[in-house]
Design an enzyme around this catalytic site. Structure first.
Site, PDB file in Angstrom:
ATOM      1  N   ARG A 128       2.945  -1.021  13.215  1.00 38.01           N
ATOM      2  CA  ARG A 128       2.619   0.247  12.561  1.00 38.01           C
ATOM      3  C   ARG A 128       2.497   1.383  13.577  1.00 38.01           C
ATOM      4  O   ARG A 128       2.846   2.521  13.281  1.00 38.01           O
ATOM      5  CB  ARG A 128       1.338   0.097  11.751  1.00 38.01           C
ATOM      6  CG  ARG A 128       1.550  -0.753  10.511  1.00 38.01           C
ATOM      7  CD  ARG A 128       0.243  -1.243   9.928  1.00 38.01           C
ATOM      8  NE  ARG A 128      -0.563  -0.161   9.436  1.00 38.01           N
ATOM      9  CZ  ARG A 128      -1.885  -0.228   9.265  1.00 38.01           C
ATOM     10  NH1 ARG A 128      -2.525  -1.333   9.568  1.00 38.01           N
ATOM     11  NH2 ARG A 128      -2.538   0.795   8.797  1.00 38.01           N
ATOM     12  N   ARG A 145     -12.049  -3.094  11.409  1.00 42.46           N
ATOM     13  CA  ARG A 145     -12.097  -2.380  10.121  1.00 42.46           C
ATOM     14  C   ARG A 145     -12.272  -3.383   8.983  1.00 42.46           C
ATOM     15  O   ARG A 145     -11.638  -4.433   8.966  1.00 42.46           O
ATOM     16  CB  ARG A 145     -10.806  -1.579   9.903  1.00 42.46           C
ATOM     17  CG  ARG A 145     -10.736  -0.980   8.497  1.00 42.46           C
ATOM     18  CD  ARG A 145      -9.875   0.244   8.401  1.00 42.46           C
ATOM     19  NE  ARG A 145      -8.454  -0.021   8.560  1.00 42.46           N
ATOM     20  CZ  ARG A 145      -7.525   0.926   8.460  1.00 42.46           C
ATOM     21  NH1 ARG A 145      -7.862   2.181   8.216  1.00 42.46           N
ATOM     22  NH2 ARG A 145      -6.257   0.624   8.632  1.00 42.46           N
ATOM     23  N   LYS A 187      -8.526   8.958  10.027  1.00 45.79           N
ATOM     24  CA  LYS A 187      -8.127   9.953   9.016  1.00 45.79           C
ATOM     25  C   LYS A 187      -8.927   9.774   7.727  1.00 45.79           C
ATOM     26  O   LYS A 187      -9.454  10.730   7.175  1.00 45.79           O
ATOM     27  CB  LYS A 187      -6.630   9.817   8.669  1.00 45.79           C
ATOM     28  CG  LYS A 187      -5.678   9.983   9.820  1.00 45.79           C
ATOM     29  CD  LYS A 187      -4.230   9.822   9.368  1.00 45.79           C
ATOM     30  CE  LYS A 187      -3.889   8.443   8.825  1.00 45.79           C
ATOM     31  NZ  LYS A 187      -4.002   7.345   9.818  1.00 45.79           N
ATOM     32  N   ARG A 197      -7.908  -6.056   6.080  1.00 43.53           N
ATOM     33  CA  ARG A 197      -6.622  -5.842   5.421  1.00 43.53           C
ATOM     34  C   ARG A 197      -5.545  -6.672   6.117  1.00 43.53           C
ATOM     35  O   ARG A 197      -5.529  -6.764   7.337  1.00 43.53           O
ATOM     36  CB  ARG A 197      -6.246  -4.360   5.501  1.00 43.53           C
ATOM     37  CG  ARG A 197      -6.712  -3.551   4.311  1.00 43.53           C
ATOM     38  CD  ARG A 197      -6.653  -2.066   4.563  1.00 43.53           C
ATOM     39  NE  ARG A 197      -5.381  -1.585   5.099  1.00 43.53           N
ATOM     40  CZ  ARG A 197      -5.151  -0.304   5.384  1.00 43.53           C
ATOM     41  NH1 ARG A 197      -6.085   0.607   5.203  1.00 43.53           N
ATOM     42  NH2 ARG A 197      -3.978   0.062   5.864  1.00 43.53           N
ATOM     43  N   ARG A 215       4.125  11.467   6.094  1.00 39.52           N
ATOM     44  CA  ARG A 215       4.271  10.566   7.229  1.00 39.52           C
ATOM     45  C   ARG A 215       5.662  10.634   7.832  1.00 39.52           C
ATOM     46  O   ARG A 215       5.949   9.927   8.810  1.00 39.52           O
ATOM     47  CB  ARG A 215       4.016   9.132   6.776  1.00 39.52           C
ATOM     48  CG  ARG A 215       2.629   8.611   7.079  1.00 39.52           C
ATOM     49  CD  ARG A 215       2.553   7.175   6.593  1.00 39.52           C
ATOM     50  NE  ARG A 215       1.565   6.394   7.259  1.00 39.52           N
ATOM     51  CZ  ARG A 215       0.339   6.144   6.780  1.00 39.52           C
ATOM     52  NH1 ARG A 215      -0.053   6.668   5.660  1.00 39.52           N
ATOM     53  NH2 ARG A 215      -0.468   5.374   7.452  1.00 39.52           N
TER      54      ARG A 215
HETATM   55  P1  ADP Z   1      -3.891   3.759   7.629  1.00 41.30           P
HETATM   56  O1  ADP Z   1      -5.159   4.261   6.943  1.00 41.30           O
HETATM   57  O2  ADP Z   1      -4.175   2.619   8.510  1.00 41.30           O
HETATM   58  O3  ADP Z   1      -3.159   4.846   8.335  1.00 41.30           O
HETATM   59  P2  ADP Z   1      -2.775   3.770   5.005  1.00 41.30           P
HETATM   60  O4  ADP Z   1      -3.808   3.164   4.137  1.00 41.30           O
HETATM   61  O5  ADP Z   1      -2.681   5.247   5.036  1.00 41.30           O
HETATM   62  O6  ADP Z   1      -2.968   3.208   6.487  1.00 41.30           O
HETATM   63  O7  ADP Z   1      -1.345   3.198   4.647  1.00 41.30           O
HETATM   64  C1  ADP Z   1      -1.098   1.826   4.529  1.00 41.30           C
HETATM   65  C2  ADP Z   1       0.383   1.597   4.353  1.00 41.30           C
HETATM   66  O8  ADP Z   1       0.824   2.232   3.135  1.00 41.30           O
HETATM   67  C3  ADP Z   1       1.270   2.180   5.434  1.00 41.30           C
HETATM   68  O9  ADP Z   1       1.416   1.325   6.549  1.00 41.30           O
HETATM   69  C4  ADP Z   1       2.593   2.360   4.676  1.00 41.30           C
HETATM   70  O10 ADP Z   1       3.265   1.123   4.525  1.00 41.30           O
HETATM   71  C5  ADP Z   1       2.130   2.782   3.295  1.00 41.30           C
HETATM   72  N1  ADP Z   1       2.054   4.257   3.163  1.00 41.30           N
HETATM   73  C6  ADP Z   1       0.932   5.004   2.971  1.00 41.30           C
HETATM   74  N2  ADP Z   1       1.232   6.309   2.904  1.00 41.30           N
HETATM   75  C7  ADP Z   1       2.584   6.401   3.065  1.00 41.30           C
HETATM   76  C8  ADP Z   1       3.515   7.488   3.120  1.00 41.30           C
HETATM   77  N3  ADP Z   1       3.121   8.768   3.006  1.00 41.30           N
HETATM   78  N4  ADP Z   1       4.823   7.192   3.320  1.00 41.30           N
HETATM   79  C9  ADP Z   1       5.241   5.925   3.437  1.00 41.30           C
HETATM   80  N5  ADP Z   1       4.426   4.861   3.410  1.00 41.30           N
HETATM   81  C10 ADP Z   1       3.109   5.087   3.221  1.00 41.30           C
HETATM   82  P1  ADP Z   2      -7.230   5.713   9.227  1.00 43.43           P
HETATM   83  O1  ADP Z   2      -7.495   6.226   7.828  1.00 43.43           O
HETATM   84  O2  ADP Z   2      -6.735   6.778  10.154  1.00 43.43           O
HETATM   85  O3  ADP Z   2      -6.365   4.512   9.238  1.00 43.43           O
HETATM   86  P2  ADP Z   2     -10.039   4.848   9.174  1.00 43.43           P
HETATM   87  O4  ADP Z   2     -10.780   6.077   8.779  1.00 43.43           O
HETATM   88  O5  ADP Z   2      -9.875   3.792   8.158  1.00 43.43           O
HETATM   89  O6  ADP Z   2      -8.622   5.253   9.848  1.00 43.43           O
HETATM   90  O7  ADP Z   2     -10.756   4.249  10.494  1.00 43.43           O
HETATM   91  C1  ADP Z   2     -10.285   3.050  11.106  1.00 43.43           C
HETATM   92  C2  ADP Z   2     -11.486   2.188  11.498  1.00 43.43           C
HETATM   93  O8  ADP Z   2     -12.187   2.807  12.581  1.00 43.43           O
HETATM   94  C3  ADP Z   2     -12.521   2.003  10.382  1.00 43.43           C
HETATM   95  O9  ADP Z   2     -13.073   0.720  10.504  1.00 43.43           O
HETATM   96  C4  ADP Z   2     -13.558   3.083  10.670  1.00 43.43           C
HETATM   97  O10 ADP Z   2     -14.845   2.715  10.185  1.00 43.43           O
HETATM   98  C5  ADP Z   2     -13.525   3.182  12.192  1.00 43.43           C
HETATM   99  N1  ADP Z   2     -13.719   4.553  12.705  1.00 43.43           N
HETATM  100  C6  ADP Z   2     -13.322   5.725  12.144  1.00 43.43           C
HETATM  101  N2  ADP Z   2     -13.631   6.782  12.925  1.00 43.43           N
HETATM  102  C7  ADP Z   2     -14.246   6.265  14.036  1.00 43.43           C
HETATM  103  C8  ADP Z   2     -14.802   6.849  15.228  1.00 43.43           C
HETATM  104  N3  ADP Z   2     -14.797   8.179  15.447  1.00 43.43           N
HETATM  105  N4  ADP Z   2     -15.325   5.994  16.139  1.00 43.43           N
HETATM  106  C9  ADP Z   2     -15.337   4.657  15.936  1.00 43.43           C
HETATM  107  N5  ADP Z   2     -14.829   4.050  14.826  1.00 43.43           N
HETATM  108  C10 ADP Z   2     -14.293   4.844  13.883  1.00 43.43           C
END
Ligand code: ADP
Ligand code: ADP
Ligand code: ZN
Length: 214
Positions: A171, A127, A13, A160, A88
Site C-alpha cells: 500500500r 492499529r 488521516k 484489518r 487518491r
Molecule cells: P487507510 O486509512 O489506511 O489509508 P482506507 O481505509 O482509506 O485506508 O482505504 C482502504 C482501502 O480502500 C485502500 O487500500 C483502497 O484499496 C481502498 N480505497 C479507499 N479509498 C479509495 C480511493 N479513493 N480510491 C481507490 N481505492 C480506495
Molecule cells: P489513516 O486514516 O491515515 O490510515 P489512522 O487515523 O487510522 O490513519 O491512524 C493509523 C493508526 O495510527 C491508528 O491506529 C491510530 O490510532 C494511530 N495514530 C493516528 N495518529 C497518530 C499519531 N499522531 N501518533 C501516533 N499514532 C497515531
C-alpha cells in the site's frame, strides 16, 4: 469548509478527519469506511472493491468517483465536509474538481499529514478497528479503556487484513506511485498545507486547527 486529507496509509488521516468533523460540525466522509460497510453488507460494490483492497491495490477510479460525487451532493454536505481517503489519484482529483466547478464550488484545504514510511509499518501493526462501528484505535497511542473492546459500542476490535506488514508495504508503494502526485497538484492550486504527522495526535490536531482557523 471543504477539506481533503492527504497522507500515506496510517498517517493519521482518519484520526484527524474525525476530530475536524466533530469540531466544525461537518460530515466525515471516508471512502475506506464506505467500502468496508459495503463488504460487510455483501453488496456488489463491496465484492468488487474487496478483490483490490485485499491485495493492497486501489479500487478502480470508476467505482469510486460517482460514489463520492453523489455523497457530497447530499444535504448534510451543504456547509462542507472532510474527505478522508479521496482523492487518491490524479483522475479522481480532476473528477472532483470538475464536479465541484459545475456547482460553482471548490476544495478549500488539502491537508497533507506527513509521516515517513519507517514509522508507518510500526504504526499499522498496532492499529485496531471495531468490527461493528469502524472506530479506530492504537494499542499504544490510542488505546481503549478495556483491552480489545470498542469504547463507543463495546464491539470487538480486529487488526484489518490489509494492515498486515506485507500488505502495508504494498500500500505504501501504491501511495508513492499514485497518490503522492496529488501533493504537487494541490500545491499548484495553492491550497496545500503540510503538517508533521509524527507528533502526538492532539499536537497534530492543534496544528490543523491553526490552519483552518477556529
Ligand atoms: P487507510 O486509512 O489506511 O489509508 P482506507 O481505509 O482509506 O485506508 O482505504 C482502504 C482501502 O480502500 C485502500 O487500500 C483502497 O484499496 C481502498 N480505497 C479507499 N479509498 C479509495 C480511493 N479513493 N480510491 C481507490 N481505492 C480506495
Ligand atoms: P489513516 O486514516 O491515515 O490510515 P489512522 O487515523 O487510522 O490513519 O491512524 C493509523 C493508526 O495510527 C491508528 O491506529 C491510530 O490510532 C494511530 N495514530 C493516528 N495518529 C497518530 C499519531 N499522531 N501518533 C501516533 N499514532 C497515531
Ligand atoms: Zn465500535
Amino acid at each position: 469548509m471543504k477539506i481533503i486529507m492527504l497522507g500515506a496509509p496510517g498517517a493519521g488521516k482518519g484520526t484527524q478527519a474525525k476530530k475536524i468533523a466533530e469540531k466544525y460540525g461537518i460530515p466525515h466522509i471516508s471512502t475506506g469506511d464506505i467500502f468496508r460497510a459495503n463488504i460487510k453488507n455483501g453488496t456488489e460494490l463491496g465484492k468488487k472493491a474487496k478483490t483490490f483492497m485485499d491485495k493492497g491495490l486501489l479500487v478502480p477510479d470508476e467505482l469510486v468517483v460517482d460514489l463520492v460525487v453523489d455523497r457530497v451532493n447530499q444535504e448534510d454536505c451543504a456547509n462542507g465536509y472532510v474527505l478522508d481517503g479521496f482523492p487518491r489519484t490524479i483522475p479522481q482529483a480532476e473528477a472532483l474538481d470538475k464536479a465541484l466547478a459545475d456547482m460553482g464550488q471548490k476544495v478549500d484545504y488539502a491537508i497533507d499529514v506527513d509521516v515517513p514510511d519507517e514509522n508507518i509499518v510500526k504504526r499499522m501493526s498496532g492499529r485496531r478497528a471495531c468490527v461493528d462501528c469502524g472506530a479506530t484505535y492504537h494499542i499504544v497511542y490510542a488505546p481503549t479503556k478495556e483491552e480489545n473492546v470498542c469504547d463507543k459500542c463495546q464491539g470487538e476490535l480486529i487488526l484489518r487484513d490489509d494492515d498486515k506488514p506485507e500488505t502495508v508495504q504494498k500500500r505504501l508503494n501504491v501511495y508513492h506511485e499514485q497518490t503522492q502526485p496529488l501533493i504537487d497538484y494541490y500545491t499548484e492550486k495553492k491550497i496545500l498545507a503540510k503538517v508533521d504527522g509524527t507528533t502526538d495526535i492532539e499536537v497534530v490536531f492543534d496544528t490543523i486547527v491553526k490552519i483552518l482557523g477556529a
